[in-house]
Write an enzyme that holds these catalytic residues in place. Sequence first.
Site, mmCIF file in Angstrom:
data_model
loop_
_atom_site.group_PDB
_atom_site.id
_atom_site.type_symbol
_atom_site.label_atom_id
_atom_site.label_comp_id
_atom_site.label_asym_id
_atom_site.label_seq_id
_atom_site.Cartn_x
_atom_site.Cartn_y
_atom_site.Cartn_z
ATOM 1 N N LYS A 52 7.562 -6.466 -21.586
ATOM 2 C CA LYS A 52 8.116 -6.870 -22.882
ATOM 3 C C LYS A 52 9.604 -7.172 -22.749
ATOM 4 O O LYS A 52 10.110 -8.145 -23.313
ATOM 5 C CB LYS A 52 7.889 -5.761 -23.928
ATOM 6 N N GLN A 96 5.733 2.189 -28.841
ATOM 7 C CA GLN A 96 4.694 1.988 -27.831
ATOM 8 C C GLN A 96 3.639 3.089 -27.940
ATOM 9 O O GLN A 96 3.943 4.269 -27.997
ATOM 10 C CB GLN A 96 5.340 1.985 -26.435
ATOM 11 N N ASP A 119 4.521 -5.341 -34.686
ATOM 12 C CA ASP A 119 3.200 -5.013 -34.122
ATOM 13 C C ASP A 119 2.087 -5.199 -35.162
ATOM 14 O O ASP A 119 0.908 -5.171 -34.810
ATOM 15 C CB ASP A 119 3.186 -3.549 -33.661
HETATM 16 N N1 GUN Z 1 -0.234 -0.010 -26.493
HETATM 17 C C1 GUN Z 1 -1.159 -0.877 -26.006
HETATM 18 N N2 GUN Z 1 -1.042 -2.059 -26.622
HETATM 19 C C2 GUN Z 1 -0.052 -1.936 -27.524
HETATM 20 C C3 GUN Z 1 0.531 -2.833 -28.455
HETATM 21 O O1 GUN Z 1 0.148 -4.001 -28.624
HETATM 22 N N3 GUN Z 1 1.551 -2.332 -29.170
HETATM 23 C C4 GUN Z 1 1.990 -1.072 -29.029
HETATM 24 N N4 GUN Z 1 2.980 -0.665 -29.795
HETATM 25 N N5 GUN Z 1 1.483 -0.215 -28.196
HETATM 26 C C5 GUN Z 1 0.463 -0.655 -27.426
#
Ligand code: GUN
Length: 287
Positions: A52, A96, A119
């Site tokens: 990211k 996350q 998200d």
């Molecule tokens: N963990 C696995 N995929 C994601 C996601 O798309 N967003 C977040 N915040 N955590 C994750």
Amino acid sequence: MAVIIDGKALAKKIRSNLKVECDELKKKGITPKLAVIMVGDNPASKVYVRNKSRACNEVGIEYQEYLLDENTRQEDLLNLIKKLNQDETVNGILLQSPVPEHLNINQAFKAITYLKDVDGFTPSSVGKLCIGEDTFVSCTPLGVIKMFEEYNIDLNGKDVVILGRSNIVGRPLIQCCLQKNATVTVCHSRTKSLEEHTKRADVIISAIGQPKFVTADMVKDGVVIIDVGINRDENGKLVGDVDFKNVEKKASYITPVPGGVGPMTIAMLMNNVIKATKEQYNENSTF
Ligand code: GUN
């Protein structure tokens, strides 16, 4: 032989278009900024978070990481989210997942202010998605829909079978596919006669996290396969939920792992950060 859906190439194209939008914002004196919170040191999360940050760098989005100790208290996590909600230089907030078990992740997601919910996990975003309003859509489902659009795969009237009912992937996908006029079935660990569903599916989207779960005898000829799984096989190799080698022979379209849905998820996060920034500066926003 199936057409292999190239998520890596499509994600690259999307990031380069987003860079143009980001540069335009910067010309107006606005630098989009994403804040990422990670609690503990889950190894898979570390990889996602690194990807990211790289994507932000490429698009020109400022990136700030908050690495919290494994033993962080709920109250401290909520206080950090509150601080970031109020920080005008922060346009998107991402917590996350997963977090350590002693923490209540849904309560933490709910604390994120709607306009920074890149998200798409807050009840406001989920609710708006359900009634078909413009909102933040969580990144993996949005990436899957962009793949359908890019490859002209029309869901109108199609039988779409989703494997998995997680809040991050399976559930929002139901709404996304419904909006494209698909007939949607969701299968999960308690589903009886799973194969009866998969065998009649025009499109299968698998998000269950089990290597080689979807085999060639479970699907019909010409099926479209979207593999959201990211697993390690017995040799430690990265594989999806689908037995790619054999299913590919029957499918019309299929996504590879790696290089399929994964890069699209991150590109959609970048998309949502730019979208959030624009909405925050739009005086006429009805978002
Ligand atoms: N963990 C696995 N995929 C994601 C996601 O798309 N967003 C977040 N915040 N955590 C994750």
